[in-house]
Design a protein around this motif. Structure first.
Motif, PDB file in Angstrom:
ATOM      1  N   LEU A  71      -4.300  -2.792  -8.027  1.00 34.31           N
ATOM      2  CA  LEU A  71      -4.088  -2.498  -9.450  1.00 34.31           C
ATOM      3  C   LEU A  71      -3.932  -1.007  -9.706  1.00 34.31           C
ATOM      4  N   PHE A  72      -4.718  -0.176  -8.996  1.00 35.84           N
ATOM      5  CA  PHE A  72      -4.600   1.267  -9.247  1.00 35.84           C
ATOM      6  C   PHE A  72      -3.187   1.755  -8.889  1.00 35.84           C
ATOM      7  N   GLY A  73      -2.754   1.447  -7.680  1.00 34.67           N
ATOM      8  CA  GLY A  73      -1.439   1.916  -7.225  1.00 34.67           C
ATOM      9  C   GLY A  73      -0.312   1.339  -8.079  1.00 34.67           C
ATOM     10  N   ILE A 109       3.671   2.015  -0.596  1.00 38.62           N
ATOM     11  CA  ILE A 109       3.481   1.296   0.678  1.00 38.62           C
ATOM     12  C   ILE A 109       2.151   0.533   0.654  1.00 38.62           C
ATOM     13  N   ASP A 110       2.085  -0.516   1.435  1.00 40.23           N
ATOM     14  CA  ASP A 110       0.804  -1.209   1.627  1.00 40.23           C
ATOM     15  C   ASP A 110       0.721  -1.690   3.067  1.00 40.23           C
ATOM     16  N   LYS A 111      -0.460  -1.630   3.626  1.00 40.35           N
ATOM     17  CA  LYS A 111      -0.595  -2.062   5.028  1.00 40.35           C
ATOM     18  C   LYS A 111      -0.623  -3.587   5.138  1.00 40.35           C
ATOM     19  N   ARG A 112      -0.924  -4.257   4.020  1.00 42.00           N
ATOM     20  CA  ARG A 112      -0.888  -5.725   4.040  1.00 42.00           C
ATOM     21  C   ARG A 112       0.565  -6.192   3.901  1.00 42.00           C
ATOM     22  N   GLY A 137      -3.071  -5.985  -3.654  1.00 42.13           N
ATOM     23  CA  GLY A 137      -4.421  -5.704  -3.153  1.00 42.13           C
ATOM     24  C   GLY A 137      -5.295  -6.934  -3.274  1.00 42.13           C
ATOM     25  N   ASN A 138      -6.512  -6.752  -3.752  1.00 40.62           N
ATOM     26  CA  ASN A 138      -7.463  -7.864  -3.779  1.00 40.62           C
ATOM     27  C   ASN A 138      -7.236  -8.861  -4.913  1.00 40.62           C
ATOM     28  N   VAL A 139      -6.304  -8.590  -5.810  1.00 40.13           N
ATOM     29  CA  VAL A 139      -6.068  -9.582  -6.869  1.00 40.13           C
ATOM     30  C   VAL A 139      -4.935 -10.552  -6.499  1.00 40.13           C
ATOM     31  N   ALA A 190     -12.610 -15.046  -6.084  1.00 40.08           N
ATOM     32  CA  ALA A 190     -12.200 -15.420  -7.449  1.00 40.08           C
ATOM     33  C   ALA A 190     -12.159 -14.187  -8.338  1.00 40.08           C
ATOM     34  N   HIS A 191     -11.090 -14.031  -9.072  1.00 37.97           N
ATOM     35  CA  HIS A 191     -10.937 -12.885  -9.966  1.00 37.97           C
ATOM     36  C   HIS A 191     -10.761 -13.355 -11.406  1.00 37.97           C
ATOM     37  N   ILE A 192     -11.727 -13.042 -12.217  1.00 38.02           N
ATOM     38  CA  ILE A 192     -11.678 -13.432 -13.629  1.00 38.02           C
ATOM     39  C   ILE A 192     -11.588 -12.159 -14.457  1.00 38.02           C
ATOM     40  N   PHE A 193     -10.553 -12.074 -15.243  1.00 35.94           N
ATOM     41  CA  PHE A 193     -10.355 -10.850 -16.014  1.00 35.94           C
ATOM     42  C   PHE A 193     -11.238 -10.883 -17.253  1.00 35.94           C
ATOM     43  N   VAL A 246       2.943  -1.449   6.163  1.00 35.25           N
ATOM     44  CA  VAL A 246       3.019  -0.057   6.630  1.00 35.25           C
ATOM     45  C   VAL A 246       1.653   0.597   6.425  1.00 35.25           C
ATOM     46  N   ASP A 247       1.028   0.984   7.521  1.00 29.77           N
ATOM     47  CA  ASP A 247      -0.265   1.660   7.426  1.00 29.77           C
ATOM     48  C   ASP A 247      -0.027   3.163   7.345  1.00 29.77           C
ATOM     49  N   PHE A 248      -0.517   3.755   6.267  1.00 29.56           N
ATOM     50  CA  PHE A 248      -0.344   5.191   6.040  1.00 29.56           C
ATOM     51  C   PHE A 248      -0.741   6.011   7.263  1.00 29.56           C
ATOM     52  N   PHE A 249      -1.848   5.609   7.909  1.00 29.22           N
ATOM     53  CA  PHE A 249      -2.369   6.438   8.995  1.00 29.22           C
ATOM     54  C   PHE A 249      -1.561   6.339  10.291  1.00 29.22           C
ATOM     55  N   GLY A 272      -8.847   4.332  -7.362  1.00 25.61           N
ATOM     56  CA  GLY A 272      -9.160   2.954  -6.968  1.00 25.61           C
ATOM     57  C   GLY A 272     -10.486   2.866  -6.255  1.00 25.61           C
ATOM     58  N   ARG A 273     -10.851   1.650  -5.903  1.00 30.26           N
ATOM     59  CA  ARG A 273     -12.209   1.383  -5.425  1.00 30.26           C
ATOM     60  C   ARG A 273     -12.525   2.006  -4.068  1.00 30.26           C
ATOM     61  N   LEU A 274     -11.510   2.107  -3.177  1.00 23.19           N
ATOM     62  CA  LEU A 274     -11.772   2.594  -1.819  1.00 23.19           C
ATOM     63  C   LEU A 274     -11.776   4.123  -1.763  1.00 23.19           C
ATOM     64  N   TYR A 334     -17.595   0.341  -6.889  1.00 27.11           N
ATOM     65  CA  TYR A 334     -17.194  -0.994  -7.303  1.00 27.11           C
ATOM     66  C   TYR A 334     -16.591  -0.906  -8.704  1.00 27.11           C
ATOM     67  N   TYR A 335     -15.363  -1.380  -8.840  1.00 27.99           N
ATOM     68  CA  TYR A 335     -14.694  -1.406 -10.135  1.00 27.99           C
ATOM     69  C   TYR A 335     -14.344  -2.852 -10.471  1.00 27.99           C
ATOM     70  N   ASP A 336     -14.546  -3.266 -11.711  1.00 27.22           N
ATOM     71  CA  ASP A 336     -13.910  -4.494 -12.166  1.00 27.22           C
ATOM     72  C   ASP A 336     -12.448  -4.162 -12.459  1.00 27.22           C
ATOM     73  N   MET A 337     -11.646  -5.228 -12.620  1.00 26.12           N
ATOM     74  CA  MET A 337     -10.206  -4.977 -12.806  1.00 26.12           C
ATOM     75  C   MET A 337      -9.909  -4.111 -14.040  1.00 26.12           C
ATOM     76  N   HIS A 338     -10.597  -4.425 -15.156  1.00 26.00           N
ATOM     77  CA  HIS A 338     -10.299  -3.643 -16.371  1.00 26.00           C
ATOM     78  C   HIS A 338     -10.676  -2.180 -16.172  1.00 26.00           C
TER      79      HIS A 338
HETATM   80  P1  FAD Z   1      -7.366  -2.829  -3.863  1.00 26.01           P
HETATM   81  O1  FAD Z   1      -7.022  -4.038  -4.653  1.00 26.01           O
HETATM   82  O2  FAD Z   1      -8.275  -3.004  -2.719  1.00 26.01           O
HETATM   83  O3  FAD Z   1      -6.012  -2.145  -3.386  1.00 26.01           O
HETATM   84  C1  FAD Z   1      -5.971  -1.178  -2.370  1.00 26.01           C
HETATM   85  C2  FAD Z   1      -4.744  -1.434  -1.535  1.00 26.01           C
HETATM   86  O4  FAD Z   1      -4.547  -0.344  -0.633  1.00 26.01           O
HETATM   87  C3  FAD Z   1      -4.841  -2.691  -0.676  1.00 26.01           C
HETATM   88  O5  FAD Z   1      -3.741  -3.534  -0.926  1.00 26.01           O
HETATM   89  C4  FAD Z   1      -4.839  -2.160   0.759  1.00 26.01           C
HETATM   90  O6  FAD Z   1      -4.178  -3.018   1.662  1.00 26.01           O
HETATM   91  C5  FAD Z   1      -4.084  -0.854   0.605  1.00 26.01           C
HETATM   92  N1  FAD Z   1      -4.402   0.121   1.650  1.00 26.01           N
HETATM   93  C6  FAD Z   1      -5.621   0.546   2.032  1.00 26.01           C
HETATM   94  N2  FAD Z   1      -5.515   1.426   3.047  1.00 26.01           N
HETATM   95  C7  FAD Z   1      -4.198   1.556   3.320  1.00 26.01           C
HETATM   96  C8  FAD Z   1      -3.462   2.286   4.284  1.00 26.01           C
HETATM   97  N3  FAD Z   1      -4.077   3.055   5.176  1.00 26.01           N
HETATM   98  N4  FAD Z   1      -2.114   2.186   4.281  1.00 26.01           N
HETATM   99  C9  FAD Z   1      -1.476   1.375   3.399  1.00 26.01           C
HETATM  100  N5  FAD Z   1      -2.126   0.656   2.476  1.00 26.01           N
HETATM  101  C10 FAD Z   1      -3.474   0.731   2.422  1.00 26.01           C
HETATM  102  N6  FAD Z   1     -12.908  -7.719 -10.843  1.00 26.01           N
HETATM  103  C11 FAD Z   1     -12.919  -8.340 -12.050  1.00 26.01           C
HETATM  104  O7  FAD Z   1     -12.601  -7.714 -13.067  1.00 26.01           O
HETATM  105  N7  FAD Z   1     -13.240  -9.668 -12.144  1.00 26.01           N
HETATM  106  C12 FAD Z   1     -13.593 -10.413 -11.064  1.00 26.01           C
HETATM  107  O8  FAD Z   1     -13.875 -11.614 -11.194  1.00 26.01           O
HETATM  108  C13 FAD Z   1     -13.609  -9.774  -9.783  1.00 26.01           C
HETATM  109  N8  FAD Z   1     -13.947 -10.468  -8.683  1.00 26.01           N
HETATM  110  C14 FAD Z   1     -14.021  -9.829  -7.479  1.00 26.01           C
HETATM  111  C15 FAD Z   1     -14.425 -10.565  -6.360  1.00 26.01           C
HETATM  112  C16 FAD Z   1     -14.535  -9.933  -5.126  1.00 26.01           C
HETATM  113  C17 FAD Z   1     -14.965 -10.737  -3.936  1.00 26.01           C
HETATM  114  C18 FAD Z   1     -14.270  -8.547  -5.020  1.00 26.01           C
HETATM  115  C19 FAD Z   1     -14.433  -7.838  -3.707  1.00 26.01           C
HETATM  116  C20 FAD Z   1     -13.826  -7.824  -6.119  1.00 26.01           C
HETATM  117  C21 FAD Z   1     -13.708  -8.450  -7.360  1.00 26.01           C
HETATM  118  N9  FAD Z   1     -13.265  -7.761  -8.496  1.00 26.01           N
HETATM  119  C22 FAD Z   1     -13.257  -8.393  -9.719  1.00 26.01           C
HETATM  120  C23 FAD Z   1     -12.835  -6.344  -8.414  1.00 26.01           C
HETATM  121  C24 FAD Z   1     -11.316  -6.172  -8.168  1.00 26.01           C
HETATM  122  O9  FAD Z   1     -10.968  -6.769  -6.939  1.00 26.01           O
HETATM  123  C25 FAD Z   1     -10.972  -4.668  -8.153  1.00 26.01           C
HETATM  124  O10 FAD Z   1     -11.245  -4.113  -9.416  1.00 26.01           O
HETATM  125  C26 FAD Z   1      -9.522  -4.319  -7.827  1.00 26.01           C
HETATM  126  O11 FAD Z   1      -8.968  -5.116  -6.844  1.00 26.01           O
HETATM  127  C27 FAD Z   1      -9.435  -2.869  -7.387  1.00 26.01           C
HETATM  128  O12 FAD Z   1      -8.093  -2.470  -7.210  1.00 26.01           O
HETATM  129  P2  FAD Z   1      -7.754  -1.215  -6.275  1.00 26.01           P
HETATM  130  O13 FAD Z   1      -6.315  -0.916  -6.500  1.00 26.01           O
HETATM  131  O14 FAD Z   1      -8.745  -0.152  -6.486  1.00 26.01           O
HETATM  132  O15 FAD Z   1      -8.030  -1.724  -4.782  1.00 26.01           O
END
Ligand code: FAD
Length: 376
Positions: free
Chosen positions: A11-13, A30-33, A38-40, A55-58, A211-214, A340-342, A347-351
């Motif tokens: 979501l951030f990207g 780019i994304d490595k997956r 991402g996780n949504v 499960a992701h509930i907004f 594509v992995d950035f590293f 973003g979360r990483l 820990y961030y919720d989606m909103h």
């Molecule tokens: P991500 O979605 O993790 O995106 C990061 C992306 O970067 C990934 O696609 C990854 O593959 C890519 N990446 C990383 N490293 C590299 C690299 N070296 N090269 C290329 N690409 C790379 N939030 C809610 O609001 N409601 C919920 O119900 C909810 N449920 C959740 C349940 C679980 C089990 C988890 C873990 C989280 C949940 N969340 C929920 C939180 C939600 O998943 C996050 O808020 C959101 O996904 C964060 O987005 P992001 O862009 O920060 O990270």
């Protein structure tokens, strides 16, 4: 030459890419997956949208964020009302009058309050030394034993007596017959799944998957003036101050052929110690699905080791100290935006992550943004 190389299509990207390209900037994402989102991300199985990474509930209290996501998809009326299965006994969550009625046969709020108060007094805990004492001092012994202890111990892979009290700051207890898990004004699931939102955000943007950035850092960095980095911040700095730790999860997904309705609810938590998973998700109920089959996912908590999927940051003193050092380096970068979360080890919720991305956009383009960070 691109204006931005965006690492990560979560979501951030994706929000950043959408907003930057709306402002006439050229983005390369780019994304490595092998998929975006991402996780949504959801994957279709038996015509059911399966939430591949849990499960992701907004949900949000922030009207601007709600209006923003509704630009990309319509949301259904899903309301999160998980249930707990404790050795075959079913309880409503979050803790509310339905839970108390089932536990103690009480009908009126005053009766429930009295029992909780009596149990707290009987435990006589003044200064909780660990998670067990903290939980009992907040909600008494019955709720703790049946609905908190086993679940929490599985989640953290440790006895509640060994876990620090701070993990549980408060335990919401509701003295109304209300099974809605969230207190937020707005909630739901996008019709068609989150992929619909991500696809709309990334329309017209150059995206390269797997594509992995590293693995290609040097050549990739030369393609753009600036980098938006949403991967792991410790990896970005080659782990020079140490590895940031996470909890991980393992998902077992199964198609159930024999029935179209396995558990009657999207989320069922298993709160005993013996069942190895913490919960089962039945995906179709998130979208009121009427398909002939059903798909379920068992969620197993897992110790994290480098290389595993990092899910929940362990924000204890040791890891926060390490993160602080990486953040100091990040703050000095002129041409890299960490988000973003990483990359923020949070820990961030989606909103919240959408709010953080929009705030980063406002900062980058020196605009005054509406209050997207809003109430949590
Ligand atoms: P991500 O979605 O993790 O995106 C990061 C992306 O970067 C990934 O696609 C990854 O593959 C890519 N990446 C990383 N490293 C590299 C690299 N070296 N090269 C290329 N690409 C790379 N939030 C809610 O609001 N409601 C919920 O119900 C909810 N449920 C959740 C349940 C679980 C089990 C988890 C873990 C989280 C949940 N969340 C929920 C939180 C939600 O998943 C996050 O808020 C959101 O996904 C964060 O987005 P992001 O862009 O920060 O990270």
């Amino acid at each position: 030459m691109y204006d931005y190389l965006i690492v990560g299509s979560g979501l951030f990207g994706s929000v950043f890419a959408y907003e930057a390209s709306k402002r006439g900037k050229k983005c390369f994402l780019i994304d490595k997956r092998n998929h975006t989102g991402g996780n949504v991300y959801t994957e279709s199985l038996e015509d059911i949208n399966v939430h591949k990474y849990g499960a992701h509930i907004f949900h949000t209290n922030n009207k601007e964020i709600w209006d923003y996501v509704n630009r990309f998809a319509e949301f259904n009326r899903y309301t999160n009302s998980p249930i707990a299965n404790y050795k075959g006994e079913i309880y409503n969550l979050p803790f509310n009058m339905n839970t108390f009625n089932k536990l103690w046969g009480v009908i009126r709020p005053e009766e429930a309050k009295k029992i909780i108060e009596e149990q707290k007094q009987a435990a006589g805990i003044k200064a909780p030394k660990n998670l067990e004492e903290q939980a009992i001092s907040l909600v008494g012994t019955d709720l703790y034993e049946k609905l908190i202890k086993g679940y929490t111990e599985k989640q953290w892979g440790r006895s509640a007596k060994q876990l620090p009290a701070f993990i549980i700051k408060r335990l919401p207890v509701r003295f109304t017959y209300d099974n809605n898990y969230f207190n937020d004004r707005y909630q739901g699931i996008p019709n068609g799944g989150y992929n619909v939102i991500i696809e709309k955000m990334l329309e017209g943007i150059d995206v390269r998957l797997s594509v992995d950035f590293f693995k290609h850092r040097e050549e990739l960095e030369q393609l753009a003036k600036k980098v938006v980095f949403t991967g792991m911040i410790d990896q970005y700095y080659d782990y020079k101050y140490g590895v940031l730790e996470y909890r991980s999860l393992h998902f077992k997904t199964k198609v159930v052929e024999e029935t179209d309705n396995y558990q009657g609810n999207a989320v069922v938590n298993y709160t005993d110690k013996e069942t190895p998973y913490t919960r089962i998700i039945e995906h179709k109920h998130l979208e009121f699905g009427t398909q002939a089959k059903t798909v379920i996912t068992e969620e197993y908590p897992k110790e994290w080791k480098p290389g595993d999927e990092p899910y929940y940051p362990i924000n204890d003193a040791k890891n926060n100290e390490i993160y602080k050092k990486y953040k100091q380096l990040a703050d000095q970068e002129a041409d890299v935006i960490f988000g973003g979360r990483l990359a923020t080890y949070k820990y961030y919720d989606m909103h919240q992550v959408i709010g953080a991305a929009l705030a980063a956009v406002s900062k980058e383009f020196a605009e005054t943004a509406p209050d997207f960070t809003g109430p949590p």
